[in-house]
Design a protein around this motif. Sequence first.
Motif, mmCIF file in Angstrom:
data_model
loop_
_atom_site.group_PDB
_atom_site.id
_atom_site.type_symbol
_atom_site.label_atom_id
_atom_site.label_comp_id
_atom_site.label_asym_id
_atom_site.label_seq_id
_atom_site.Cartn_x
_atom_site.Cartn_y
_atom_site.Cartn_z
ATOM 1 N N LEU A 14 0.785 -1.231 0.000
ATOM 2 C CA LEU A 14 0.000 0.000 0.000
ATOM 3 C C LEU A 14 0.817 1.281 0.000
ATOM 4 N N GLY A 15 2.110 1.176 0.306
ATOM 5 C CA GLY A 15 2.904 2.380 0.506
ATOM 6 C C GLY A 15 2.811 2.815 1.958
ATOM 7 N N GLU A 16 3.768 3.626 2.393
ATOM 8 C CA GLU A 16 3.888 3.977 3.808
ATOM 9 C C GLU A 16 2.645 4.682 4.351
ATOM 10 N N THR A 17 2.145 5.699 3.638
ATOM 11 C CA THR A 17 1.021 6.478 4.155
ATOM 12 C C THR A 17 -0.244 5.643 4.249
ATOM 13 N N ARG A 18 -0.597 4.936 3.173
ATOM 14 C CA ARG A 18 -1.814 4.124 3.198
ATOM 15 C C ARG A 18 -1.678 2.968 4.174
ATOM 16 N N ALA A 19 -0.481 2.458 4.347
ATOM 17 C CA ALA A 19 -0.287 1.358 5.300
ATOM 18 C C ALA A 19 -0.612 1.825 6.717
ATOM 19 N N ARG A 20 -0.135 3.008 7.090
ATOM 20 C CA ARG A 20 -0.414 3.513 8.434
ATOM 21 C C ARG A 20 -1.888 3.873 8.595
ATOM 22 N N ASP A 21 -2.508 4.388 7.546
ATOM 23 C CA ASP A 21 -3.946 4.638 7.602
ATOM 24 C C ASP A 21 -4.715 3.335 7.782
ATOM 25 N N ALA A 22 -4.280 2.286 7.094
ATOM 26 C CA ALA A 22 -4.944 0.981 7.220
ATOM 27 C C ALA A 22 -4.799 0.441 8.636
ATOM 28 N N ALA A 23 -3.624 0.626 9.233
ATOM 29 C CA ALA A 23 -3.400 0.155 10.599
ATOM 30 C C ALA A 23 -4.268 0.907 11.600
ATOM 31 N N LEU A 24 -4.529 2.178 11.345
ATOM 32 C CA LEU A 24 -5.329 2.989 12.250
ATOM 33 C C LEU A 24 -6.820 2.809 12.045
ATOM 34 N N SER A 25 -7.264 2.662 10.794
ATOM 35 C CA SER A 25 -8.699 2.749 10.501
ATOM 36 C C SER A 25 -9.231 1.644 9.616
ATOM 37 N N GLY A 26 -8.383 0.734 9.169
ATOM 38 C CA GLY A 26 -8.811 -0.219 8.149
ATOM 39 C C GLY A 26 -9.792 -1.271 8.611
ATOM 40 N N GLY A 27 -9.658 -1.760 9.834
ATOM 41 C CA GLY A 27 -10.568 -2.788 10.323
ATOM 42 C C GLY A 27 -10.173 -4.195 9.922
ATOM 43 N N ASP A 28 -10.941 -5.168 10.448
ATOM 44 C CA ASP A 28 -10.759 -6.599 10.137
ATOM 45 C C ASP A 28 -9.404 -7.144 10.583
ATOM 46 N N ASP A 29 -8.820 -6.604 11.631
ATOM 47 C CA ASP A 29 -7.543 -7.125 12.111
ATOM 48 C C ASP A 29 -7.718 -8.227 13.164
ATOM 49 N N TYR A 30 -8.732 -8.104 14.001
ATOM 50 C CA TYR A 30 -9.043 -9.110 15.033
ATOM 51 C C TYR A 30 -7.863 -9.385 15.958
ATOM 52 N N GLU A 31 -7.066 -8.338 16.192
ATOM 53 C CA GLU A 31 -6.084 -8.371 17.259
ATOM 54 C C GLU A 31 -6.750 -7.813 18.522
ATOM 55 N N LEU A 32 -6.059 -7.905 19.644
ATOM 56 C CA LEU A 32 -6.578 -7.369 20.886
ATOM 57 C C LEU A 32 -5.898 -6.046 21.214
ATOM 58 N N LEU A 33 -6.699 -5.069 21.594
ATOM 59 C CA LEU A 33 -6.217 -3.790 22.102
ATOM 60 C C LEU A 33 -6.467 -3.794 23.604
ATOM 61 N N VAL A 34 -5.415 -3.590 24.386
ATOM 62 C CA VAL A 34 -5.546 -3.668 25.843
ATOM 63 C C VAL A 34 -4.875 -2.481 26.511
ATOM 64 N N SER A 35 -5.357 -2.173 27.695
ATOM 65 C CA SER A 35 -4.657 -1.251 28.589
ATOM 66 C C SER A 35 -4.125 -2.076 29.746
ATOM 67 N N LEU A 36 -2.963 -1.712 30.243
ATOM 68 C CA LEU A 36 -2.398 -2.442 31.379
ATOM 69 C C LEU A 36 -1.381 -1.579 32.106
ATOM 70 N N PRO A 37 -1.222 -1.762 33.408
ATOM 71 C CA PRO A 37 -0.202 -1.020 34.146
ATOM 72 C C PRO A 37 1.193 -1.392 33.661
ATOM 73 N N ALA A 38 2.105 -0.452 33.704
ATOM 74 C CA ALA A 38 3.469 -0.687 33.225
ATOM 75 C C ALA A 38 4.131 -1.855 33.952
ATOM 76 N N GLU A 39 3.793 -2.038 35.234
ATOM 77 C CA GLU A 39 4.447 -3.113 35.990
ATOM 78 C C GLU A 39 3.992 -4.505 35.555
ATOM 79 N N HIS A 40 2.945 -4.581 34.738
ATOM 80 C CA HIS A 40 2.474 -5.879 34.253
ATOM 81 C C HIS A 40 3.006 -6.211 32.866
ATOM 82 N N LEU A 41 3.728 -5.287 32.250
ATOM 83 C CA LEU A 41 4.138 -5.476 30.852
ATOM 84 C C LEU A 41 5.048 -6.688 30.672
ATOM 85 N N ASP A 42 6.065 -6.837 31.493
ATOM 86 C CA ASP A 42 6.993 -7.949 31.322
ATOM 87 C C ASP A 42 6.286 -9.289 31.465
ATOM 88 N N GLU A 43 5.411 -9.403 32.444
ATOM 89 C CA GLU A 43 4.682 -10.649 32.638
ATOM 90 C C GLU A 43 3.736 -10.913 31.472
#
Length: 323
Positions: free
Chosen positions: A246-275
């Motif tokens: 897609l090229g750099e610009t469209r690739a980043r737009d796809a990552a932000l707004s494209g949809g259909d990724d079915y990955e998980l977006l999570v929030s977590l405290p910094a002290e839990h990151l390593d675990e």
Amino acid sequence: MHSEFDLITRFLTPASPQAGAGVSLGVGDDCTLLSPTPGQRLAVSVDTSVVDVHFPAGAPAEAIGHRALAVSLSDLAAMGAHSRWCLMSLTLPTADDTDWLEDFARGFHALCDATGTALVGGDTTQGELAIGVTVMGEVSPALSLTRDGARPGDLLAVTGALGGGAGGLALWQQGERDLGHPLLARYLLPQPRLAAGEALAGLATAAIDISDGLLADLKHLLASSGVGAELEAASLPLAEGLVEALGETRARDAALSGGDDYELLVSLPAEHLDEARKRLAASDLALSIIGHISASPGITGIAEAVRGGWQHFSGQADDGVTP
């Protein structure tokens, strides 16, 4: 002409016995009878996949079967739930294409087997091709992940990589048909992050699966938690081959707004990151930090022009990036 009951018996009844899977009465009666594990909460979600809206009409039937179940299982993953059962409602233009039905059922049942999900009932009818899948899982009351637990100072992280769904659709529209291509596989054969959801339970403070695009789904999480977020756009993990396609610009737009990724977006405290990363390493899955939760409402760190997301009833993304 095959009857509804012929279709259910031949294609939609699991080949293996369901005894021991918490199924007291399975396919073949007016209802199924299930036995949830004592002390667990039941997590239930439903998704509908419609031809030429959620998948192209020419997609391989086996991929359509896989995808229809995968997108529903992704919701269980976002809750940290363990998948147990599913129901399927299948609308078909005709019941006579048994080759298509065999391939479709193969893809659906294969993912059932891979995720320990028992198909316990459903319905068939005639009409435009559409598949409705209800999934049921179990989760400990103390460990269930929801959208409303993010707190200022938490890190924002995503599993895997982003933009592959939109990139795969773009390639399909350009004539690519090889499901061995990593982007096309991400679009037509998404992998629900069930193991990741269970691994992050007890560590993450909030979670959502990325189906409508990172920004659109992040907004849902922020609204439920009553917080804001600062993104680091340069830290977005891009799917393999996305920039080349897609090229750099469209690739980043796809990552932000494209949809259909079915990955998980999570929030977590910094002290839990390593675990968290240690637990996900068992599944060979990366966890990338893409920003942090802030007290001020809204999303900062990205340009206003790429703040869209998939809108089901308009049939396009706010920013014109089609998922």
